[in-house]
Enzyme design. Sequence first.
Site, mmCIF file in Angstrom:
data_model
loop_
_atom_site.group_PDB
_atom_site.id
_atom_site.type_symbol
_atom_site.label_atom_id
_atom_site.label_comp_id
_atom_site.label_asym_id
_atom_site.label_seq_id
_atom_site.Cartn_x
_atom_site.Cartn_y
_atom_site.Cartn_z
ATOM 1 N N SER A 251 -14.847 28.724 -45.564
ATOM 2 C CA SER A 251 -13.636 29.085 -46.087
ATOM 3 C C SER A 251 -12.966 27.792 -46.826
ATOM 4 O O SER A 251 -13.586 26.784 -46.597
ATOM 5 C CB SER A 251 -12.677 29.413 -44.974
ATOM 6 O OG SER A 251 -12.492 28.686 -44.156
ATOM 7 N N LYS A 252 -11.442 27.999 -47.174
ATOM 8 C CA LYS A 252 -10.957 26.929 -47.867
ATOM 9 C C LYS A 252 -10.982 25.617 -46.953
ATOM 10 O O LYS A 252 -10.726 24.655 -47.541
ATOM 11 C CB LYS A 252 -9.372 27.275 -48.048
ATOM 12 C CG LYS A 252 -9.346 28.078 -49.364
ATOM 13 C CD LYS A 252 -7.770 28.415 -49.879
ATOM 14 C CE LYS A 252 -7.900 29.072 -50.905
ATOM 15 N NZ LYS A 252 -6.678 29.947 -51.278
ATOM 16 N N ARG A 253 -10.872 25.754 -45.647
ATOM 17 C CA ARG A 253 -10.676 24.724 -44.999
ATOM 18 C C ARG A 253 -12.056 23.694 -45.185
ATOM 19 O O ARG A 253 -12.146 22.521 -44.582
ATOM 20 C CB ARG A 253 -10.333 24.933 -43.580
ATOM 21 C CG ARG A 253 -11.438 25.495 -42.641
ATOM 22 C CD ARG A 253 -10.947 26.109 -41.279
ATOM 23 N NE ARG A 253 -11.812 27.070 -40.746
ATOM 24 C CZ ARG A 253 -12.372 26.620 -39.822
ATOM 25 N NH1 ARG A 253 -12.682 25.452 -39.287
ATOM 26 N NH2 ARG A 253 -13.299 27.637 -39.371
ATOM 27 N N HIS A 254 -13.161 24.280 -45.546
ATOM 28 C CA HIS A 254 -14.202 23.589 -45.693
ATOM 29 C C HIS A 254 -14.138 22.770 -46.984
ATOM 30 O O HIS A 254 -15.185 21.828 -47.105
ATOM 31 C CB HIS A 254 -15.487 24.281 -45.698
ATOM 32 C CG HIS A 254 -15.697 25.061 -44.354
ATOM 33 N ND1 HIS A 254 -15.706 26.426 -43.963
ATOM 34 C CD2 HIS A 254 -16.095 24.508 -43.125
ATOM 35 C CE1 HIS A 254 -15.768 26.631 -42.878
ATOM 36 N NE2 HIS A 254 -16.234 25.468 -42.120
ATOM 37 N N GLY A 255 -13.367 23.013 -47.849
ATOM 38 C CA GLY A 255 -13.240 22.324 -49.214
ATOM 39 C C GLY A 255 -13.183 23.448 -50.063
ATOM 40 O O GLY A 255 -12.717 24.563 -49.999
#
Length: 481
Positions: A251-255
């Site tokens: 998800s977005k929190r991974h990049g």
Amino acid sequence: MTVTRFAPSPTGYMHIGNLRTALYSYLIAKHDGGKFILRIEDTDRERLVEGATDIIKSTLKITGLDYDEGPDVGGDHGPYVQSERKPIYLEYAKKLVDMGYAYYCFCTKERLEKLHEEDATGGYDRHCRNLSPEEVRRNLDAGIPYVIRQKMPLDGVTSYTDSVFGEISMNNSELQDQILIKADGYPTYNFAHVIDDYLMGVTHVVRGSEYLTSTPKYVLLYDAFGWERPVYVHLPLLMGKNPDGSVSKLSKRHGAVSFQDLLNDGYLPEAIVNYIALLGWCPKNSETEFFTLKELTDAFTIDGVSKSPAVFDFEKLLWFNGEYIHRLTDEEFETLAGRFMKAELPATLNRKKMLSLIKTRISKFSEIDERTAFFAALPDYDTELFLNKKNKITELDTVRTVLTEALNVLRNTDSFDNDTLYAALLPLAEKLGLKTGAVMWCVRIAVSGMAATPGGATEIMEVIGKNETIDRISRSLSKLG
Ligand code: GLU
């Protein structure tokens, strides 16, 4: 003929997982010389995002995943946007009702909410499942709003074989009487995609594994209509690495996980496609990890798809991207670099030469401004930088001498190309009793202000030109006092 489709919902940006689904779907069709269809699944009217369909289309275009049928391309099975196919679904839902596989449900929102409050996991209680035909007629005539629900078998087991995950079985008692047609007349995804896959002649349904356990409900629809079931190819989950070493759904929190974000960050479409092809698929008997789309098409077979979750590794993607950048021709590199270079560069700077120095030293185009900044202007630096054990420069006095001598030589050098500059500076080493490396080290720091640079002293001077070189060395000398 093998027919596959990519059936995204236009609910936002193009997640890298969706792009992988599109890619695998494309590859499965094209490997067999088959057809690849794009279908827009927009029946969830509340989740629509303006512009999302354009992003989908442009992503497929940029990555070369050309579809044979779809919106704006056309084909024999259109329209390819579900909202434009609304009447079709109602017709098929009514057929199911007539055949006893579906029913009208008139339950009010309030009743359903109350049910949910009483038992949040219980689902629908099948209140309308056994209404008499007369009652149904009366309600319809009275214009009472309705939905159409699938009538699930109450016992027994439904199984199907997935090409990647093997046999999947579900007790029918666990299946909800899911809604096929909603109160707004639009079909649910659950229903619409089955009808469309059938009508569009889709032979292989390729999608994320989140649909693995709902597929029994879908095969029951195929069975009810007496249609041949498609081949199911559910793809392994895509995971991202967490800072603590664990993994979780990408998800977005991974990049940056949208295709557009990656492009903006200076990744090449070919590198992205190549990398994501390997996220869940392994080529057989292949020595290389590098594949063009054409090569992927030739090599891709479903039995190479793994069911283990694939971990998206940003470092690996960066490495792939770097390799792709290094393989660009200088002309291709210049064109792409131009799109990313925001910094103003002096007109006297040899841009071509600078880019040729940079090409093999960046892994994504967004690094370019940072990597070229020192060509544009001498950064502030500490004179300690000159001291270097390897080159035996232990005193700033040595540096002063080298730079003063170098300045004299360079003032009298007219042609500022790499070879001439090198030949001009070479005799200094002998004259001052230093290694060539030591002389070049001092000059390089003086003209770049950096310990590590793309290119050596003479290459940098070739890029910045004579006046700028003289100016930088003079300024470095004043800095040394
Ligand atoms: N519209 C669905 C999605 O975007 C498609 C799933 C499928 O391919 O069947 O997840």
